[in-house]
Scaffold this motif. Structure first.
Motif, PDB file in Angstrom:
ATOM      1  N   ALA A 100      14.033   7.498   6.601  1.00  0.00           N
ATOM      2  CA  ALA A 100      15.236   8.146   7.111  1.00  0.00           C
ATOM      3  C   ALA A 100      14.910   9.511   7.679  1.00  0.00           C
ATOM      4  O   ALA A 100      15.634  10.031   8.516  1.00  0.00           O
ATOM      5  N   GLN A 122      12.411   0.261   9.997  1.00  0.00           N
ATOM      6  CA  GLN A 122      13.642   0.973  10.324  1.00  0.00           C
ATOM      7  C   GLN A 122      13.472   2.458  10.053  1.00  0.00           C
ATOM      8  O   GLN A 122      13.322   2.876   8.912  1.00  0.00           O
ATOM      9  N   MET A 177      15.010   6.456  11.073  1.00  0.00           N
ATOM     10  CA  MET A 177      16.170   7.143  11.620  1.00  0.00           C
ATOM     11  C   MET A 177      15.700   8.401  12.322  1.00  0.00           C
ATOM     12  O   MET A 177      14.805   9.101  11.838  1.00  0.00           O
ATOM     13  N   ALA A 224      21.624   9.399   6.887  1.00  0.00           N
ATOM     14  CA  ALA A 224      20.491   8.673   7.458  1.00  0.00           C
ATOM     15  C   ALA A 224      19.888   7.747   6.417  1.00  0.00           C
ATOM     16  O   ALA A 224      19.502   6.616   6.722  1.00  0.00           O
ATOM     17  N   MET A 258      22.127   4.793   6.177  1.00  0.00           N
ATOM     18  CA  MET A 258      22.032   3.932   7.356  1.00  0.00           C
ATOM     19  C   MET A 258      20.719   3.158   7.339  1.00  0.00           C
ATOM     20  O   MET A 258      20.666   1.986   7.706  1.00  0.00           O
ATOM     21  N   CYS A 259      19.663   3.844   6.915  1.00  0.00           N
ATOM     22  CA  CYS A 259      18.350   3.212   6.885  1.00  0.00           C
ATOM     23  C   CYS A 259      18.389   2.002   5.962  1.00  0.00           C
ATOM     24  O   CYS A 259      17.862   0.934   6.290  1.00  0.00           O
ATOM     25  N   ARG A 297      20.283  -0.893   7.521  1.00  0.00           N
ATOM     26  CA  ARG A 297      19.484  -1.602   8.521  1.00  0.00           C
ATOM     27  C   ARG A 297      18.390  -2.414   7.857  1.00  0.00           C
ATOM     28  O   ARG A 297      18.045  -3.495   8.326  1.00  0.00           O
TER      29      ARG A 297
END
Lengths: 214, 402, 456
Positions: free
Chosen positions: B231, B255, B257, B265, B268-269, B272
């Protein structure tokens, strides 16, 4: 100013989207179950309470007192008392204790058992009022013939061969040896007919029949 | 306009608060001694060791066979990975080549485990942020489905004891692959639902954007691994950087960020990564040698599992490279293996002296290293952010204390 | 989307509504029976027994005056019991669970069992805490919500004879004044617990209550200003629409601009508007409606913060402060805190209903209105009259109470939905939101409404 208004509208929209998604879930069927009323359907390999199986066909006790489970147990929660039968010079089971308060249900004992005697049942409701009552003795551990048959089918275990009727006899006579007494085999338990050659001197460990190698 | 708060008449005191070891949001038994000025955190002292179980020592006093069952308990949310690290280390010493099918099963099962771990993190993280009553149940619903699959193949939901030295325990039962395929089909939709509720939620954004910024340099200096460092923008993922198992044969992306590496982040990481893991599982199901259990059985022309098929068998269809039994021995030597767990790099260093016990175990646990960066992130944060930041690192305390 | 593949299951929803219906029936039946007995039956029996006795008349009147208090006393505990259950079952619906369904038929008595359990638990005084304040805190938290609810009785029963006396000319101010007292209880509880988490929770609560009181009160003031009355009964009655406007139903509510839209439509239909006036009037009416919707939004936000509901539940922030001010509470004291929280939720919803959603007005004229209920009530009343007893109910009151309750619970369910969705603010963001967004917005709206009001 306009940016602020735009952001506010965007925020409200996102909140509304979240609320909508949550609200959508009202019409989905519940995933929880009324536990004691409808029990979970557990797979055969589920590692629950330990138990000792009897031969599903003849109801002989399958334990041969080889002590492998006792030795492999990481928690040392299995305690087997056996003595050498004076007639056959083979170990004979006297008492089998498992402290389920100590057991971590790793299933190693079931993997090493040469006769598929000790198995993990699907029973997981073992809560009790005292610690002492978590120690299961031979009587509480031994399954009935029907239960054994159930688990042997569910776990796809190979059917054990019936024990020879006579102390010195070779595995010749097939059935007809159904002993009246279900557990406590007075006579000479023996390793399954085709006992594997022991490959390790230190730990005599015949391969578990459960290993399905493909 | 600035207000002078520290006038001589106004006496302010710093307050020392003990957060944990029984705090509901410390995910276990971490104790944080916080020095607060109002609600701002001035100083943090994490106190570890409440859950120390001497896992390394236990490894040295138990046989390999026994320790395999125990090692799942180190990081109970991703037990596959600890077993895998240990199995790889032992295989390295022994020079075992794990059959292909076993490797694929390991990949499938452990990616499933990555999803369950991230799902649990997602639910509990939202609890940390205060969405206590609604959202957390949704990730747990999917997690439950995966656990049912784990239960069928490994016997238990979390303490799998499935990955063994030299292979895996058993083939999945009939119908298992179909269920898994169905799950992978519907799972992306479920992630979309989570994202609809959480990702763009203004309150969630406010709580996470720009909070707990972990700079690249800091992350590297502290040895942070896993989603936390990804991230922050560093594509450190052992599956790609030091490929092991069959990961080179699978198509997936690491993945990372862009940006600061704040808590958003990190969130979100992980989201994903769940999608990516889902893709990996889907590919692995397609590519697994021998196909599903049903197909394999048909291929081998056998019906029951009890029949020994090892004679005329493609070696890649095997499950074990070495027969496992209670007296399992590993050759003398030393080895180190690392795998990419949901929390970062799990490393296992073993010295074997050729007996059925290891001479020395040393674990490198991601949670421990990730936790060490916590004081860096917390100082200057308000008390409410402590949980937001701490939760975003995704620490498992048994993994920290071992 | 595979959601179409999800089998729809209305079973749980049906159970939820059945449970709600039964509980609400019991609650309001019990309340009304108590009020009827105290306010009508007993006085009449006394008067029948001692006709023409001035002393008996006084006693009867005195008993009549107790009615609102009895009503509230009966209502609040049972209502809170239902609301706890509704929240748990509602959240279970949103989170694909079943919720409590063991105690009594389908979980019907779950909260009753919980209440009994809490009653019998030990009251633990924290070591080093201030016992007197610790004991008083829940009472101070709870009592204002009881007293604050009383004037609303008149509004939701369409000014029934029994409740006329509790109606104040400045009713809404009384309610607001009462609703700002509970925070004192929270601070006291937090302080007296001798626990740092509780203290932080209590102080947070104070900061939060003060900052959200302002937009909340401003939103209400603006609406009162628009309506021209502080009297809750008056405000509720006005939203039924006067004379020929009554046929516009829910458009008369303050939520849609305090009657501006029906007024405009009425003029339009009578052809009294000409030329550009058609457009400008429409614009200003809609602008006023928009302002009112915003005001209602501000009120609901502020009310959420005032009663510490998610997303503003910072004082009890379970994951940060371990339940904040009520960490140390146990037994009956905790029960009182719990009770008061839900009562507060109910009261702020009722205020919103009275202020913006038409009180007891039916949304569609002729749909379940006074006449419908009167036709239900008549047989009962006739039967009672034959027995020489006072009439049980009248259509006007029943219709008002029904719709007020319906709307209030709609808002409560919405609060439950919000609770199931949103995470929690951080304290500085919360104050930021309150002081920098809501207060300016409500001030702007106050000005805008005063201006637009003249143009409509």
């Amino acid at each position: 100013m306009f940016a602020l208004v735009g952001r506010s509208i965007e925020s409200l929209y996102q909140v509304a989207r979240g609320l909508k998604t949550v609200f959508k879930h009202t019409v989905r069927p519940p995933i929880t179950k009324n536990f004691p009323d409808d029990m979970p359907d557990l797979p055969g390999h589920f590692r629950g309470r330990l138990a000792l199986a009897v031969n599903p066909q003849t109801s002989e006790h399958l334990c041969i007192s080889c002590l492998q489970c006792e030795r492999v147990c990481p928690d040392k929660c299995i305690q087997i008392t056996s003595h050498k039968s004076p007639e056959t010079n083979k170990p004979e089971l006297i008492e089998f204790k498992i402290d389920h308060g100590l057991c971590m249900f790793c299933g190693l004992c079931t993997e090493v058992c040469p006769t598929s005697c000790i198995i993990n049942t699907n029973d997981f409701e073992m809560a009790d009022y005292t610690r002492e009552s978590l120690v299961y003795d031979l009587k509480r551990l031994t399954l009935s013939q029907d239960e054994s048959a159930h688990y042997f089918a569910k776990k796809e275990l190979p059917m054990p061969k019936p024990k020879p009727p006579k102390p010195a006899a070779k595995p010749a006579a097939p059935a007809a040896a159904a002993k009246p007494a279900e557990d406590k085999p007075e006579a000479k338990p023996e390793v399954k007919a085709e006992a594997k050659p022991q490959d390790l001197p230190a730990a005599p460990a015949p391969e578990s029949p459960k290993k399905e190698e493909q | 306009m600035s207000v002078e708060l520290s006038s001589p008449d106004l006496k302010t005191d710093e307050m020392i608060i003990n957060m944990g070891p029984q705090h509901p949001a410390t995910h276990g038994v971490l104790r944080l001694i916080l020095t607060l000025d109002g609600e701002i955190c001035k100083h943090v002292e994490p106190v570890l060791g409440h859950l120390h179980r001497a896992q390394e020592w236990q490894g040295q006093n138990r046989t390999w066979f026994q320790y395999q069952a125990l090692i799942d308990r180190v990081d109970y949310l991703s037990g596959m990975y600890t077993s895998w690290a240990m199995a790889r280390a032992a295989e390295q010493i022994d020079g075992l080549v794990v059959p292909k099918r076993a490797e694929y099963l390991r990949v499938i099962l452990s990616e499933m485990n990555r999803i369950t771990s991230h799902l649990l993190w997602l639910g509990t993280y939202l609890i940390d942020l205060g969405a206590m009553f609604g959202f957390p149940f949704y990730p747990f619903r999917e997690r439950e489905k995966l656990f049912d699959l784990f239960e069928e193949v490994a016997g238990q939901r979390m303490m799998f004891n499935y990955i063994r030295i030299g292979g895996v325990l058993r083939n999945p039962p009939f119908g298992w692959f179909d269920k898994l395929k169905r799950f992978t089909d519907e799972f992306p939709d479920r992630i979309d639902e989570y994202e609809a509720i959480v990702t763009e939620n203004p309150i969630f954004l406010k709580r996470t954007k720009g909070v707990g910024i972990l700079k690249k340099e800091t992350a590297m200096a502290y040895g942070v691994t896993g989603p936390c460092i990804r991230a922050s923008g560093i594509p450190l993922d052992l599956r790609k950087t030091k490929p092991y198992s069959v990961y080179p044969e699978l198509d997936f992306k690491v993945q990372t960020m862009d940006g600061d590496g704040d808590t958003w982040a990190r969130y979100m990481c992980r989201i994903r990564e769940m999608r990516e893991s889902n893709e990996i599982i889907r590919q692995a199901i397609e590519k697994i040698p021998g196909g599903t259990t049903e197909e394999l059985r048909k291929l081998l022309g056998t019906t029951g599992p009890e029949k020994d098929e090892s004679k005329d068998l493609d070696p890649s269809f095997l499950l074990m490279a070495k027969k496992q039994n209670a007296g399992l021995r590993v050759k003398a030597g030393e080895g180190f293996a690392a795998v990419e767990s949901p929390r970062g790099t799990i490393g296992c260093y073993v010295i074997s002296n050729g007996s059925d016990k290891a001479y020395r175990f040393k674990w490198r646990n991601p949670s421990f290293c990730n936790l060490s960066v916590l004081p860096e992130l917390l100082v200057g944060a308000p008390i409410a952010d402590i949980m937001a930041i701490f939760g975003s690192i995704d620490v498992i305390l048994p993994d920290v204390d071992r | 989307m595979t959601s179409s593949a999800v089998p729809y299951n209305l079973n749980e929803i049906g159970k939820f509504f059945l449970l709600s219906g039964v509980w609400l029936g019991i609650i309001f039946g019990a309340v009304w029976a108590a009020c009827w007995a105290v306010g009508m039956l007993v006085p009449q029996l006394i008067l029948n027994a001692y006709p023409n006795d001035p002393c008996a008349l006084n006693v009867a009147n005195a008993i009549r005056l107790l009615t609102p208090l009895v009503g509230v006393m009966v209502f609040i505990p049972i209502n809170a019991m239902y609301m706890v259950l509704a929240e748990r079952r509602g959240l279970a619906l949103f989170t694909v669970r079943k919720g409590p369904n063991r105690v009594g038929p389908d979980g019907f008595l779950q909260t009753a069992a919980d209440a009994v359990k809490l009653l019998f638990k030990e009251n633990i005084n924290p070591h080093g805490g201030d016992v007197l304040m610790f004991t008083l805190a829940p009472i101070i938290f709870f009592a204002p919500s009881v007293f604050g609810a009383i004037p609303l009785l008149a509004a939701v029963t369409s000014n029934h004879d029994l409740f006329k006396i509790v109606n104040l000319p400045t009713g809404i101010f009384y309610v607001l004044a009462m609703s700002s007292i509970p925070v004192v209880g929270i601070v006291m509880g937090g302080w007296a617990s001798n626990n740092k988490y509780s203290l932080v929770g209590g102080l947070r609560s104070a900061a939060q209550a003060i900052s959200y009181e302002i937009p909340l009160v401003l939103a209400i003031i603006t609406t009162c200003f628009l309506v021209g009355s502080l009297d809750v009964v008056n405000i509720a009655q006005m939203q039924k629409g006067t004379d020929n406007l009554a046929s516009f139903g829910f458009l008369n509510w303050n939520f849609f601009g305090a009657g501006a839209i029906p007024h405009y439509l009425d003029l339009l239909m009578q052809g009294k508007l000409e030329g550009a006036q058609v457009v400008t009037s429409a614009f200003w009416s809609l602008a006023l409606a928009f302002c009112c919707i915003l005001l209602c939004g501000i009120y609901l936000t502020g009310a959420c913060a005032e009663i510490n509901r998610i997303p503003f539940d910072l004082p009890e922030a379970e994951s940060e402060l371990v339940s904040g001010y009520n960490t140390e509470y146990s037994g009956i004291r905790f029960a009182i805190f719990f009770l008061a929280e839900f009562t507060n939720l109910f009261i702020v919803s009722t205020v919103a209903v009275v202020m913006w959603f038409g009180g007891g007005a039916t949304p569609f004229p002729g749909f379940l209105d006074a006449n419908t209920f009167a036709s239900i009530a008549t047989p009962f009343n006739q039967a009672l009259a034959q027995a020489g007893l006072p009439p049980l109910m009248d259509g006007q009151t029943m219709s008002g109470a029904f719709w007020a309750i319906f709307k209030t619970y709609a808002l409560v369910y919405f609060a439950i939905l919000v609770r199931g969705t949103l995470p929690r603010f951080r304290i500085d963001q919360l104050l930021d939101f309150g002081w920098k967004k809501l207060i300016p917005l409500s001030l702007i709206l106050l000005l805008a409404v005063t201006y637009i009001r003249e143009l409509v």
